[in-house]
Design an enzyme around this catalytic site. Structure first.
Site, PDB file in Angstrom:
ATOM      1  N   ALA A  88       0.814  -1.218   0.000  1.00  0.00           N
ATOM      2  CA  ALA A  88       0.000   0.000   0.000  1.00  0.00           C
ATOM      3  C   ALA A  88       0.850   1.272   0.000  1.00  0.00           C
ATOM      4  CB  ALA A  88      -0.959   0.021   1.197  1.00  0.00           C
ATOM      5  N   THR A  92       7.455   4.169   3.777  1.00  0.00           N
ATOM      6  CA  THR A  92       8.031   5.475   4.112  1.00  0.00           C
ATOM      7  C   THR A  92       7.073   6.274   4.975  1.00  0.00           C
ATOM      8  OG1 THR A  92       9.375   5.555   2.112  1.00  0.00           O
ATOM      9  CG2 THR A  92       8.880   7.649   3.172  1.00  0.00           C
ATOM     10  N   ALA A 283       7.029  13.443   4.105  1.00  0.00           N
ATOM     11  CA  ALA A 283       7.141  12.466   3.017  1.00  0.00           C
ATOM     12  C   ALA A 283       5.818  11.742   2.795  1.00  0.00           C
ATOM     13  CB  ALA A 283       8.240  11.463   3.323  1.00  0.00           C
ATOM     14  N   LYS A 284       5.622  11.255   1.586  1.00  0.00           N
ATOM     15  CA  LYS A 284       4.458  10.426   1.256  1.00  0.00           C
ATOM     16  C   LYS A 284       4.969   9.041   0.862  1.00  0.00           C
ATOM     17  CE  LYS A 284       1.817  14.412  -0.430  1.00  0.00           C
ATOM     18  NZ  LYS A 284       1.136  15.012  -1.604  1.00  0.00           N
ATOM     19  N   GLU A 288       3.789   1.700  -5.542  1.00  0.00           N
ATOM     20  CA  GLU A 288       2.802   1.347  -6.568  1.00  0.00           C
ATOM     21  C   GLU A 288       2.369   2.521  -7.453  1.00  0.00           C
ATOM     22  OE1 GLU A 288       0.710  -1.841  -3.624  1.00  0.00           O
ATOM     23  OE2 GLU A 288       1.330   0.167  -3.065  1.00  0.00           O
TER      24      GLU A 288
END
Length: 338
Positions: A88, A92, A283-284, A288
């Site tokens: 998913a 991070t 951060a994101k 995927e």
């Protein structure tokens, strides 16, 4: 019609990260150890995405030491805080933020003791590259010395952290809700050349721009984008997984074609950094999401090249030739070949 036709296509995408329509959470422990080194314990699993390198960077930055001075503990969930699964695009976002918070907690314990010992405001203390100092003074010691002083005062500089991403379920009637806390966005452009005699599609180049929040490890981000693009090329042009009544009928990898290094074009990455306001690190993620726009961009490029919309994947040479034959037959008023 010319034999070799070129076209360009673009596709944009969004992707929600962390668990869907529910609460996601993760925890971590961190300790500043003898010698000025650090150890971090979390249940994270490294599956090739480079998360252990990233966590070392995060811990080093938060604690003010070097990445090589950070040891990441094993991921035995019987001995480590919950980290949940590697999927998913959450590593991070969830684990990185948990480690950051744990390191901040450990550093706060250290700073409290040093500030009291030096009789300086705690907000004046700084640490970087293994050195701790107090601003506006000449007080300066190594992290090794600082940890020794802290422990001599009876305090172990250890901390814990937990990060939560909130999501809600979706309304069964109208689909409303907030299934993810953070989203990443991306756009890719593909340039292709279609051989109208053989039906072969060659991808000449991919331009990929993705919003990842803060890019903690830009080279790692580029690697993730490139890997996602290659996977997307396989989905778009080669990988034909067939089923019949729910059972796979693809015979094996001899017939299931995968992209090789000879099939990979020049991939041009542009990293867009729009920090997430709910993330301690800003951060994101980019796992995927890098895959999502590749196949649509390639399909749009094929349409731009030959003027025919391929509506199923993969766009094999057989499908291209059949579509071209159907169009010729329609233009000439003749039935298409069977």
């Amino acid at each position: 019609m010319k034999r070799m036709m070129r076209g360009r296509g673009m596709a944009a995408s969004w992707y929600g990260i962390a668990r869907t329509a529910t609460i996601d959470r993760a925890g971590a422990w961190a300790e500043l150890d003898d010698g000025g080194t650090a150890k971090v314990v979390t249940g994270v699993t490294e599956i090739g995405e480079g998360i252990l390198t990233l966590l070392s960077q995060v811990a080093a930055e938060e604690l003010g030491i070097k990445p090589e001075q950070v040891t990441i503990g094993d991921n035995d969930t019987a001995r480590s805080p919950e980290a949940a699964h590697a999927g998913a695009t959450r590593q991070t976002y969830m684990i990185g933020n948990s480690v950051a918070l744990a390191c901040r907690d450990a550093k706060a314990r250290l700073f409290e003791q040093i500030a009291e010992l030096w009789e300086v405001p705690i907000e004046n203390l700084r640490s970087f590259d293994g050195v701790l100092w107090a601003e506006h003074t000449n007080k300066r010691i190594s992290m090794e010395e600082a940890v020794a002083l802290c422990k001599a005062r009876g305090v172990v500089p250890v901390g814990s952290g937990s990060f939560t991403a909130h999501g809600t379920g979706l309304d069964p009637v109208d689909g409303s809700g907030s299934p993810w806390q953070a989203y990443v966005f991306g756009t890719q452009v593909a340039e292709v050349e279609v051989d109208t005699l053989t039906g072969e599609v060659q991808v000449l180049g991919i331009w990929a721009a993705h919003d990842v929040g803060r890019a903690i490890n830009p080279r790692g981000v580029e690697g993730q984008i490139e890997g996602g693009v290659v996977q997307g090329l396989g989905q778009a042009l080669m990988e034909d997984y067939q089923t019949h009544e729910g059972h796979p009928v693809t015979h094996g990898f001899a017939k299931y074609i995968l992209p090789t290094s000879l099939d990979v074009p020049q991939i041009n990455c542009s990293i867009v950094e729009d920090p997430d306001p709910l993330s301690p690190l800003g951060a994101k993620g980019i796992g995927e999401p890098a895959l999502v726009p590749t196949a649509p961009a390639v399909m749009n490029a094929i349409y731009d090249a030959i003027g025919i919309r391929i509506t199923s994947l993969p766009a094999t040479p057989e499908k291209i030739l059949a579509a071209l034959a159907d169009r010729r037959a329609a233009q000439e008023g003749e039935p298409a070949p069977a």
